[in-house]
Design an enzyme around this catalytic site. Structure first.
Site, PDB file in Angstrom:
ATOM      1  N   ASP A  66      19.750  -6.280   3.024  1.00 30.77           N
ATOM      2  CA  ASP A  66      19.118  -5.321   3.927  1.00 30.77           C
ATOM      3  C   ASP A  66      18.325  -4.355   3.057  1.00 30.77           C
ATOM      4  OD1 ASP A  66      18.374  -3.272   5.632  1.00 30.77           O
ATOM      5  OD2 ASP A  66      20.359  -3.049   6.553  1.00 30.77           O
ATOM      6  N   VAL A  67      17.007  -4.511   3.039  1.00 31.01           N
ATOM      7  CA  VAL A  67      16.195  -3.722   2.107  1.00 31.01           C
ATOM      8  C   VAL A  67      16.206  -2.230   2.425  1.00 31.01           C
ATOM      9  CG1 VAL A  67      14.673  -5.669   1.563  1.00 31.01           C
ATOM     10  CG2 VAL A  67      14.031  -4.068   3.397  1.00 31.01           C
ATOM     11  N   ASN A  93       7.660  -7.939   0.816  1.00 31.70           N
ATOM     12  CA  ASN A  93       7.132  -8.436   2.081  1.00 31.70           C
ATOM     13  C   ASN A  93       7.915  -8.007   3.315  1.00 31.70           C
ATOM     14  OD1 ASN A  93       5.786 -10.541   3.907  1.00 31.70           O
ATOM     15  ND2 ASN A  93       7.897 -11.293   3.856  1.00 31.70           N
ATOM     16  N   TYR A 161       4.375   1.237  13.134  1.00 31.73           N
ATOM     17  CA  TYR A 161       3.910   0.195  12.220  1.00 31.73           C
ATOM     18  C   TYR A 161       2.687   0.672  11.441  1.00 31.73           C
ATOM     19  CZ  TYR A 161       2.563  -4.492  10.614  1.00 31.73           C
ATOM     20  OH  TYR A 161       2.237  -5.582   9.846  1.00 31.73           O
ATOM     21  N   LYS A 165       2.329   1.257   7.362  1.00 28.47           N
ATOM     22  CA  LYS A 165       1.414   0.413   6.595  1.00 28.47           C
ATOM     23  C   LYS A 165       0.343   1.252   5.887  1.00 28.47           C
ATOM     24  CE  LYS A 165       3.362  -3.549   7.163  1.00 28.47           C
ATOM     25  NZ  LYS A 165       3.945  -4.260   6.014  1.00 28.47           N
TER      26      LYS A 165
END
Length: 256
Positions: A66-67, A93, A161, A165
């Site tokens: 789990d990053v 990613n 999102y 980003k």
């Protein structure tokens, strides 16, 4: 000091390797002879990626991760170091989206989860990679962050999102600047409409900036995988700082 002599070839770490772009990139790198560590939240999907590699699966190591959690990322890098002793390429990613709702209807819990995975997770993995790349011999390596067309131009109702980003672009620039002296190159690939499960809804129509709903073209995810691998294989004195790869007819230039 960790020596490159302890490894049998270049070592890559791919996060979000269980599906979509991450799976495609992992398979491409395995096909090019890399040792590849597969990270992602769902172990069964990582095993599916490994199985899809066929004969190259012996060079793949699946590590459920789990990053968004520091302890989980620390454990990932411990497994990587124990298995290979070094890291040459990180494809940073792992990410997630959010339901397309107006800003005033987005739950704060969803916002936090998107930030934790898309931004904090990317930072934690980059931090782990830099720590290892600085002390290995030969020193250095490459980090490739997965940005998005949304790193430059938002879609309607995509605030979480889009914000993360945009932040990834700042992360990329800061890593690229701060890690030059340690022979660590950092670049970003911004992807538009690769054909994965995440973009399946585009085949039936997605909301546009003018309020209409339209079908959008998609491209073979294999093109993205080859682009990432080509970035990875450059010598460390050369860097692709930013690459945009997209379905040619998707709305981006002039979006809005």
């Amino acid at each position: 000091m960790i020596s490159s002599e302890t490894t049998g070839g270049k070592v890559a770490l791919v996060t979000g390797a269980g599906t979509g772009i991450g799976r495609a990139v992992a398979l491409e790198l395995l096909g090019r002879g890399y040792q590849v560590v597969l990270a992602g939240r769902r172990g069964e999907l990582l095993e599916e990626t490994k199985a899809a590699a066929g004969a190259a699966s012996s060079r793949a190591l699946a590590v459920p991760t789990d990053v968004s959690r520091e302890d989980s990322v620390d454990a990932l890098f411990e497994r990587l170091q124990d298995a290979h002793g070094r890291l040459d390429v990180l494809f940073n990613n792992a990410g997630r989206g959010a339901p397309p709702v107006p800003i005033d209807e987005l739950p704060v819990s969803v916002w936090r989860d998107v930030v934790d995975i898309n931004l904090t997770g990317m930072f934690l993995c980059a931090q782990g990679a830099v720590r290892l790349m600085k002390r290995q011999s030969p020193k250095g390596g490459r980090i490739i962050n997965n940005g998005s067309i949304s790193a430059y131009s938002p879609r309607p109702m995509s605030i979480a999102y889009t914000a993360t980003k945009h932040a990834v672009t700042g992360l990329t620039k800061a890593i690229s600047l701060d890690c030059r002296q340690d022979n660590i190159a950092c670049g970003q690939i911004d992807i538009g409409n690769a054909a994965t499960d995440m973009t399946a809804r585009m085949a039936t129509g997605v909301l546009q900036a003018d309020g209409s709903t339209r079908v959008e073209p998609r491209m073979d995810v294999g093109h993205v995988a080859r682009a990432v691998a080509n970035m990875a294989e450059l010598p460390l004195d050369t860097n692709v700082q930013f690459m945009t790869i997209m379905a040619s007819s998707m709305p981006f230039v002039g979006r809005g």
